[in-house]
Design an enzyme around this catalytic site. Structure first.
Site, short mmCIF file in Angstrom:
data_model
loop_
_atom_site.label_atom_id
_atom_site.label_comp_id
_atom_site.label_asym_id
_atom_site.label_seq_id
_atom_site.Cartn_x
_atom_site.Cartn_y
_atom_site.Cartn_z
N LYS A 22 1.00 -0.20 15.01
CA LYS A 22 2.41 -0.28 15.43
C LYS A 22 2.76 -1.49 16.29
O LYS A 22 3.94 -1.81 16.47
CB LYS A 22 2.79 0.99 16.22
CG LYS A 22 2.85 2.23 15.36
CD LYS A 22 4.09 2.23 14.49
CE LYS A 22 4.01 3.20 13.35
NZ LYS A 22 3.97 2.60 12.02
N HIS A 75 0.85 -1.20 0.00
CA HIS A 75 0.00 0.00 0.00
C HIS A 75 0.88 1.24 0.00
O HIS A 75 1.76 1.38 0.84
CB HIS A 75 -0.91 0.00 1.23
CG HIS A 75 -2.12 -0.85 1.07
ND1 HIS A 75 -3.32 -0.59 1.67
CD2 HIS A 75 -2.31 -1.98 0.35
CE1 HIS A 75 -4.20 -1.51 1.33
NE2 HIS A 75 -3.61 -2.38 0.53
N TYR A 99 -9.28 5.56 7.26
CA TYR A 99 -9.41 5.91 8.67
C TYR A 99 -10.42 7.05 8.76
O TYR A 99 -10.19 8.11 8.18
CB TYR A 99 -8.07 6.39 9.25
CG TYR A 99 -7.02 5.30 9.40
CD1 TYR A 99 -6.20 4.92 8.34
CD2 TYR A 99 -6.83 4.66 10.63
CE1 TYR A 99 -5.22 3.94 8.49
CE2 TYR A 99 -5.85 3.67 10.79
CZ TYR A 99 -5.05 3.32 9.72
OH TYR A 99 -4.10 2.35 9.88
N TYR A 154 3.91 6.57 10.10
CA TYR A 154 3.06 5.45 9.68
C TYR A 154 3.88 4.36 8.99
O TYR A 154 3.70 3.18 9.26
CB TYR A 154 1.94 5.94 8.77
CG TYR A 154 0.85 4.90 8.57
CD1 TYR A 154 -0.20 4.77 9.49
CD2 TYR A 154 0.88 4.04 7.48
CE1 TYR A 154 -1.18 3.81 9.32
CE2 TYR A 154 -0.10 3.07 7.30
CZ TYR A 154 -1.13 2.96 8.23
OH TYR A 154 -2.10 2.00 8.06
P1 RFL Z 1 1.44 -11.96 21.47
O1 RFL Z 1 1.00 -12.02 20.05
O2 RFL Z 1 0.41 -11.64 22.50
O3 RFL Z 1 2.11 -13.36 21.80
C1 RFL Z 1 2.46 -13.74 23.12
C2 RFL Z 1 2.43 -15.25 23.20
O4 RFL Z 1 2.83 -15.64 24.53
C3 RFL Z 1 1.96 -16.66 24.98
N1 RFL Z 1 1.93 -16.66 26.45
C4 RFL Z 1 2.62 -17.55 27.20
N2 RFL Z 1 3.43 -18.55 26.86
C5 RFL Z 1 3.98 -19.27 27.88
N3 RFL Z 1 3.73 -19.01 29.20
C6 RFL Z 1 2.91 -18.02 29.57
N4 RFL Z 1 2.67 -17.78 30.86
C7 RFL Z 1 2.33 -17.23 28.56
N5 RFL Z 1 1.50 -16.17 28.56
C8 RFL Z 1 1.27 -15.83 27.28
C9 RFL Z 1 0.61 -16.31 24.35
O5 RFL Z 1 -0.25 -17.45 24.29
C10 RFL Z 1 1.05 -15.81 22.97
O6 RFL Z 1 1.10 -16.87 22.03
O7 RFL Z 1 2.64 -10.91 21.69
P2 RFL Z 1 3.86 -10.50 20.70
O8 RFL Z 1 4.50 -11.72 20.12
O9 RFL Z 1 4.63 -9.52 21.45
O10 RFL Z 1 3.15 -9.79 19.45
C11 RFL Z 1 2.48 -8.56 19.59
C12 RFL Z 1 1.33 -8.45 18.60
O11 RFL Z 1 0.52 -9.61 18.69
C13 RFL Z 1 0.47 -7.20 18.85
O12 RFL Z 1 1.29 -6.11 19.19
C14 RFL Z 1 -0.37 -6.80 17.62
O13 RFL Z 1 -1.34 -7.76 17.34
C15 RFL Z 1 -1.05 -5.44 17.84
N6 RFL Z 1 -1.93 -5.04 16.73
C16 RFL Z 1 -1.41 -4.50 15.57
N7 RFL Z 1 -0.08 -4.38 15.42
C17 RFL Z 1 0.45 -3.90 14.23
O14 RFL Z 1 1.67 -3.79 14.12
N8 RFL Z 1 -0.35 -3.55 13.16
C18 RFL Z 1 -1.71 -3.66 13.24
O15 RFL Z 1 -2.38 -3.39 12.25
C19 RFL Z 1 -2.29 -4.11 14.49
N9 RFL Z 1 -3.61 -4.23 14.61
C20 RFL Z 1 -3.32 -5.19 16.85
C21 RFL Z 1 -4.13 -4.75 15.77
C22 RFL Z 1 -3.89 -5.73 18.00
C23 RFL Z 1 -5.26 -5.85 18.09
N10 RFL Z 1 -5.78 -6.44 19.28
C24 RFL Z 1 -6.82 -7.38 19.32
C25 RFL Z 1 -5.06 -6.30 20.53
C26 RFL Z 1 -5.51 -4.87 15.84
C27 RFL Z 1 -6.08 -5.37 17.01
C28 RFL Z 1 -7.58 -5.43 17.06
C1 PHB Z 2 -5.98 -4.33 10.59
O1 PHB Z 2 -6.05 -4.59 9.38
O2 PHB Z 2 -6.31 -5.16 11.45
C2 PHB Z 2 -5.53 -3.00 11.01
C3 PHB Z 2 -5.04 -2.10 10.06
C4 PHB Z 2 -4.62 -0.85 10.45
C5 PHB Z 2 -4.68 -0.49 11.76
C6 PHB Z 2 -5.13 -1.38 12.74
C7 PHB Z 2 -5.57 -2.65 12.35
O3 PHB Z 2 -4.29 0.76 12.12
#
Ligand code: RFL
Ligand code: PHB
Length: 391
Positions: free
Chosen positions: A298, A73, A202, A386
């Site tokens: 992020k 993108h 957005y 971004y």
């Molecule tokens: P994770 O993915 O939470 O993985 C952690 C892992 O540790 C395990 N765990 C354990 N294992 C052993 N012993 C324990 N006691 C444990 N406790 C937990 C868990 O089961 C899991 O498998 O953390 P990590 O690896 O640091 O990754 C971070 C990302 O997952 C997170 O920052 C992103 O998903 C955030 N996020 C977004 N980030 C972006 O860069 N771009 C995006 O577009 C974006 N969109 C989002 C998002 C997060 C969202 N939610 C639901 C929080 C959109 C949403 C809606």
């Molecule tokens: C997503 O596709 O889940 C998404 C994209 C952009 C954002 C957050 C989440 O800023």
């Protein structure tokens, strides 16, 4: 008792990417994960990868499917006062772009790479606990199939997310928490319908924020700002599509293709940082150390930059007998983390309704958005954050 150089707790994107980066440098690791692989893959989360994250995946050869199926993108739309305005990321950043490719797919690719390299991941581990990280011989204990196990390592990488055990094991006198909770959540829907537009939208509206994102040309990911008291059960698919249509400009609302949701969830929004990110032989990375509201996309990208720094630090330690990287890790990672925290807080504050701040706030948001899309200086600042600040 088994032993390894780095015990990684958590097989999310941070833990899996770290494992592959270490393997490339000849450093051994074992990953201990509390959930099953299917559970880890079932979490629908991030969708936007910075170039630095794409490059990290490329450096370990985990980018074939990403380049085949990911969608580059070069811009996105800001929608306010009923009109869309394009932010031309490429023009504003000297040709940079982001890649739309789901976290689920990144995780799957990393899991397959780990399997192909015959590296050990222990899934379904319960009672995971970390010990002795104030010295040089930390240990991880866990239970698997009813049996107690112990893993010795030189370092423990706490990649176990916000609710993990690693940060929680640090004595409270040694750690400082900075936190901001937002008074709303994001209701997310995944549906096999073509995205409403080629790029992300957005939207700032008086009804609340909306985001139109995607996973592919046939799968859409949409979000609506909602009160924290709302439940998923309260939101039928029909109600979701109706409200999304209400928050878009007439042309997008007209183009919106609706269909049954294949996932629906509500996520609270939070800004959080734990300082420092190193405690003796324990290093925190990713969501274990910090959370950003998703508006700036992020979270996953910060998890990736943390583990890139960490892998370099461990490489210096094990391969060059140089402590400098390990000693500097926390300050290096936090410097990038706080800039992403600032950006994510700012973009969240700009785009959402804050009912308690009233109509004055809405007018100021609209003025700032108007300024953003008409000032190259302001738009450049948005664009360079971004696409991702330098590593
Ligand atoms: P994770 O993915 O939470 O993985 C952690 C892992 O540790 C395990 N765990 C354990 N294992 C052993 N012993 C324990 N006691 C444990 N406790 C937990 C868990 O089961 C899991 O498998 O953390 P990590 O690896 O640091 O990754 C971070 C990302 O997952 C997170 O920052 C992103 O998903 C955030 N996020 C977004 N980030 C972006 O860069 N771009 C995006 O577009 C974006 N969109 C989002 C998002 C997060 C969202 N939610 C639901 C929080 C959109 C949403 C809606
Ligand atoms: C997503 O596709 O889940 C998404 C994209 C952009 C954002 C957050 C989440 O800023």
């Amino acid at each position: 008792m088994t032993s390894t150089q780095v015990a990684i707790v958590g097989a999310g994107p941070a833990g899996l990417l770290l494992g592959q980066l270490l393997a490339k440098s000849g450093i051994t690791s074992v990953i201990i994960e509390r959930q099953s692989p299917d559970y880890v893959l079932g979490r629908i989360r991030a969708g936007v990868l910075e170039q630095g994250t794409v490059d990290a995946l490329g450096s370990i050869g985990v980018d074939a499917r990403l380049h085949q199926e990911g969608l580059p993108h070069h811009g996105f739309d800001l929608l306010f006062k009923g009109e869309r305005h394009r932010i031309d990321l490429a023009a504003l950043t000297g040709g940079k772009q982001v890649m739309v490719y789901g976290q689920t797919e990144v995780t799957k690719d990393l899991m397959l790479a780990r399997e192909a390299s015959n590296l050990t991941t222990i899934y379904n581990a319960s009672d995971v606990a970390i010990h002795d990280f104030d010295g040089d011989s930390p240990r991880v204990t866990y239970t698997l199939n009813g049996q107690a196990h112990e893993l010795k390592a030189r370092f423990i990488a706490g990649c176990d997310g916000f609710h993990g055990v690693c940060r929680a094991s640090v004595p409270s006198s040694a750690i400082q928490h900075y936190e901001k909770i937002y008074p709303f959540g994001w209701l997310g829907v995944l549906a096999d319908v073509p995205p409403v537009a080629d790029e992300l939208i957005y939207a700032n509206t008086e009804r609340g924020f909306a985001l139109c994102s995607m996973r592919s040309k046939t799968r859409s990911r949409y979000y609506l700002q909602c009160p924290l008291s709302d439940t998923v059960e309260q939101w039928s698919d029909q109600a979701f599509w109706h409200e999304l249509g209400n928050r878009l400009d007439p042309q997008a609302a007209q183009a919106l293709v609706t269909g049954p949701s294949i996932e629906k969830s509500i996520a609270p929004l939070r800004s959080f940082v734990a300082e420092p990110m190193r405690f003796g032989s324990l290093m925190l990375a990713g969501d274990a150390a910090h959370i950003v509201p998703p508006t700036g996309a992020k979270g996953l990208n910060l998890a990736a930059s943390d583990v890139m720094y960490l892998a370099q630090a461990f490489e210096r330690y094990f391969n060059d007998k140089d402590n400098g990287g390990v000693d500097g890790y926390s300050a290096q990672a936090l410097s990038r983390v706080w800039k992403a925290e600032r950006f994510s807080w700012w973009f969240t504050s700009l785009m959402h309704q804050f009912p308690e701040l009233g109509s004055f706030n809405q007018k100021v948001q609209e003025a700032e958005l108007d300024y953003l899309v008409n000032s190259t200086a302001a738009a450049t600042s948005l664009a360079e954050n971004y696409v991702g600040l330098p590593l």
